[in-house]
Design a protein around this motif. Structure first.
Motif, PDB file in Angstrom:
ATOM      1  N   ILE A  76      34.051  28.447  43.588  1.00 12.54           N
ATOM      2  CA  ILE A  76      33.342  29.642  43.132  1.00 12.54           C
ATOM      3  C   ILE A  76      31.970  29.726  43.796  1.00 12.54           C
ATOM      4  CG2 ILE A  76      32.266  30.719  41.111  1.00 12.54           C
ATOM      5  CD1 ILE A  76      34.642  29.456  39.475  1.00 12.54           C
ATOM      6  N   ASN A 105      36.712  37.917  45.031  1.00  7.99           N
ATOM      7  CA  ASN A 105      37.999  38.276  44.448  1.00  7.99           C
ATOM      8  C   ASN A 105      39.140  37.531  45.145  1.00  7.99           C
ATOM      9  OD1 ASN A 105      39.764  39.887  42.742  1.00  7.99           O
ATOM     10  ND2 ASN A 105      40.246  41.051  44.582  1.00  7.99           N
ATOM     11  N   ALA A 108      39.357  34.058  44.022  1.00  2.00           N
ATOM     12  CA  ALA A 108      39.998  33.970  42.705  1.00  2.00           C
ATOM     13  C   ALA A 108      41.517  34.110  42.828  1.00  2.00           C
ATOM     14  CB  ALA A 108      39.435  35.038  41.777  1.00  2.00           C
ATOM     15  N   SER A 112      44.120  31.277  41.553  1.00  2.00           N
ATOM     16  CA  SER A 112      45.191  31.683  40.642  1.00  2.00           C
ATOM     17  C   SER A 112      46.556  31.264  41.179  1.00  2.00           C
ATOM     18  CB  SER A 112      45.165  33.195  40.414  1.00  2.00           C
ATOM     19  OG  SER A 112      43.954  33.596  39.833  1.00  2.00           O
TER      20      SER A 112
END
Length: 149
Positions: A76, A105, A108, A112
């Motif tokens: 992050i 994004n 992320a 995920s």
């Protein structure tokens, strides 16, 4: 000489994860490339698969949740650093913030996918693409109508 033990099923498992991350980054990357954004077809997929890879390595090396969380925090933070390079301030204002957010994004999305949370990754990919695809014309129309800057 070191013993090299290669698990082909693990290679296939990771290849699938990284391929999914790559594919889910493509819509955003293609949009940014078409609009001649500073980051595009190379940056977004690389950020996504690298985030996925770092998390996959972290998950396999550090099975403790606290250690995995530190790997995620590092990803992050790294996305923020990379995104910061896309932001430019000039006399006319600030530009590149949407690209920076898009980079974050895609990071992320990669994380995920590493956790096999494909539903989150798909939603992030779709929403990210839709924002880039349709928000710009709305912003331009608002400026033209005198409602924005």
């Amino acid at each position: 000489m070191p013993n090299i033990d290669i698990d082909v099923s693990l290679i296939i498992h990771h290849f699938i994860h990284l391929s999914v991350a790559f594919v889910l980054a493509l819509p955003i990357a293609l949009n940014r490339e078409a609009k001649q954004s500073g980051a595009g077809l190379r940056t977004f997929p690389l950020v996504c698969i690298a985030s996925c890879a770092f998390m996959l390595v972290g998950m396999s090396v550090f099975p403790e949740p606290d250690a995995e969380a530190r790997v995620m925090y590092g990803i992050i933070t790294g996305m923020g650093f990379i995104g910061g390079g896309a932001v430019f301030k000039s006399e006319d204002g600030v530009s590149g913030t949407a690209t920076a957010a898009g980079i974050w994004n895609t990071g992320a999305i990669g994380v995920s996918v590493a956790y096999s949370r494909y539903e989150i990754a798909i939603v992030l990919s779709v929403i990210g693409f839709l924002i880039f695809q349709f928000a710009d014309p709305v912003k331009k129309k608002q400026r033209h109508d005198g409602k924005g800057k």
